[in-house]
Design an enzyme around this catalytic site. Structure first.
Site, short mmCIF file in Angstrom:
data_model
loop_
_atom_site.label_atom_id
_atom_site.label_comp_id
_atom_site.label_asym_id
_atom_site.label_seq_id
_atom_site.Cartn_x
_atom_site.Cartn_y
_atom_site.Cartn_z
N SER A 1 2.83 -2.43 10.30
CA SER A 1 4.28 -2.48 10.54
C SER A 1 4.87 -3.85 10.27
CB SER A 1 4.61 -2.00 11.96
OG SER A 1 4.21 -0.64 12.12
N ASN B 1 0.88 -1.18 0.00
CA ASN B 1 0.00 0.00 0.00
C ASN B 1 0.91 1.22 0.00
OD1 ASN B 1 -1.80 2.05 0.42
ND2 ASN B 1 -2.24 1.53 2.55
N TRP B 2 1.02 1.84 -1.16
CA TRP B 2 1.95 2.98 -1.27
C TRP B 2 1.40 4.23 -0.57
CZ3 TRP B 2 3.93 3.13 -7.09
CH2 TRP B 2 4.69 1.99 -7.34
N LYS B 3 0.13 4.22 -0.24
CA LYS B 3 -0.52 5.41 0.34
C LYS B 3 -0.28 6.60 -0.60
CE LYS B 3 0.31 3.53 4.88
NZ LYS B 3 -0.15 3.62 6.24
N GLU C 1 -5.88 -5.13 10.20
CA GLU C 1 -4.87 -4.10 10.44
C GLU C 1 -5.19 -3.38 11.74
OE1 GLU C 1 -2.73 -2.81 6.67
OE2 GLU C 1 -4.49 -1.54 6.82
N HIS D 1 -9.76 1.13 4.48
CA HIS D 1 -8.48 1.33 5.19
C HIS D 1 -8.73 2.28 6.37
CE1 HIS D 1 -4.39 2.54 6.13
NE2 HIS D 1 -4.00 1.45 5.50
N GLY E 1 1.93 2.06 10.67
CA GLY E 1 2.90 3.16 10.55
C GLY E 1 3.55 3.55 11.86
N GLY F 1 2.67 -1.28 4.24
CA GLY F 1 2.76 0.14 3.96
C GLY F 1 4.21 0.57 3.75
N GLY F 2 4.82 1.09 4.80
CA GLY F 2 6.17 1.66 4.69
C GLY F 2 7.18 0.75 4.01
N GLU G 1 -7.22 4.69 7.48
CA GLU G 1 -7.02 6.12 7.20
C GLU G 1 -8.25 6.71 6.49
OE1 GLU G 1 -3.22 5.64 5.27
OE2 GLU G 1 -2.35 5.05 7.20
C1 PEP Z 1 -1.02 0.12 5.80
O1 PEP Z 1 -1.05 1.30 5.55
O2 PEP Z 1 -1.90 -0.62 5.34
C2 PEP Z 1 0.08 -0.41 6.61
C3 PEP Z 1 0.02 -1.64 7.05
O3 PEP Z 1 1.12 0.45 6.88
P1 PEP Z 1 2.51 0.10 7.62
O4 PEP Z 1 2.98 -1.21 7.06
O5 PEP Z 1 3.40 1.23 7.30
O6 PEP Z 1 2.20 -0.02 9.07
#
Ligand code: PEP
Length: 252
Positions: free
Chosen positions: A213, A9-11, A169, A98, A175, A234-235, A100
């Site tokens: 994470s 997930n590049w956001k 999640e 999601h 994040g 994500g990251g 967010e």
């Molecule tokens: C996400 O945004 O779906 C996510 C899991 O982010 P991260 O891996 O950065 O926690």
């Protein structure tokens, strides 16, 4: 054996130049990461880059995903992107719900369910995100929250429910560098699996991803749990080496 799915997930990150470098890196290392085994790989990218990414991943086996879809079919909904439009760019997956989006855009369980339905009816697999906040976890409400979020999608999507992907999640892990332990994550995945079993005889084929994470160091342990069928990343999806290490941990 069911393949694991690793979805990045590049956001709201990337640029034309950076996307090219990132995807070149992933493609160059993919065969080595898979090492003759198999895993499904997808990148959920900003809608502005769908066309570019569709071209860049052609023939690589990497699937294209979107991060959101409109609950409406078409018309006067400024700024929205319909499922049919996503389909024009060979989008295979679309995140819905999601945290967010739930947090910053006020998306309700019903809204998320309607988005999942739009995706399914255009032949796009919705990756339905569920998860509790820290306050909800501390109040002992994790199970209640994730079941409520998934129930809305099951209720709206009826017989198609075995066609979705679920992503657990925990909001407090996204994040933040804090990860649910493999046992904590597995416990919630088992609850979600049981809920799917009550809704469909095909519950075992639904992939339930863990997100929050997940990184190169912790992926293997999380992915070894019986009900963790992949990761939403994500990251770590923004660094080709880290993303490839996670793919390697998922390959079976
Ligand atoms: C996400 O945004 O779906 C996510 C899991 O982010 P991260 O891996 O950065 O926690």
């Amino acid at each position: 054996m069911k393949q694991k799915l690793i979805a990045g997930n590049w956001k709201m990150n990337g640029s034309l130049a950076a996307n090219e470098v990132l995807l070149q890196g992933v493609q160059q290392g993919l065969a080595q990461a898979l090492n003759g085994k198999q895993a499904q790989v997808a990148v959920c990218v900003p809608v502005a880059y769908l066309s570019q990414v569709q071209q860049l991943v052609k023939g690589s086996g990497i699937e294209v995903g979107a991060q959101d879809v409109s609950a409406q079919e078409q018309g006067a909904y400024t700024g929205e992107t319909s499922a049919a439009m996503l389909k024009d760019f060979a989008v295979r997956y679309c995140l819905v719900g999601h945290s967010e989006r739930r947090q910053y855009h006020g998306e309700t369980d019903e809204h998320v369910a309607a988005k999942a339905q739009r995706a399914l009816s255009s032949g796009i697999t919705p990756i339905v995100c569920v998860g509790e906040t820290l306050a909800e976890r501390d109040a002992g409400k994790t199970e209640e929250v994730v079941k409520r979020q998934l129930a809305a999608v099951i209720h709206t999507n009826g017989h198609c429910i075995s066609e979705i992907v679920v992503a657990y999640e925990p909001v407090w892990a996204i994040g933040t560098g804090k990860t649910a332990s493999p046992e904590e994550a597995q416990a919630v995945h088992a609850v979600l699996r049981a809920q799917l079993h009550a809704a469909t005889e095909h519950a075992d084929r639904v992939q339930i991803l863990y997100g929050g994470s997940m990184n190169a160091a912790n992926a293997a342990q999380l992915l070894s749990q019986p009900d963790i069928d992949g990761g939403l990343i994500g990251g770590a999806a923004l660094k080709s080496a880290d993303f490839l290490t996670i793919i390697a941990a998922a390959a079976r």
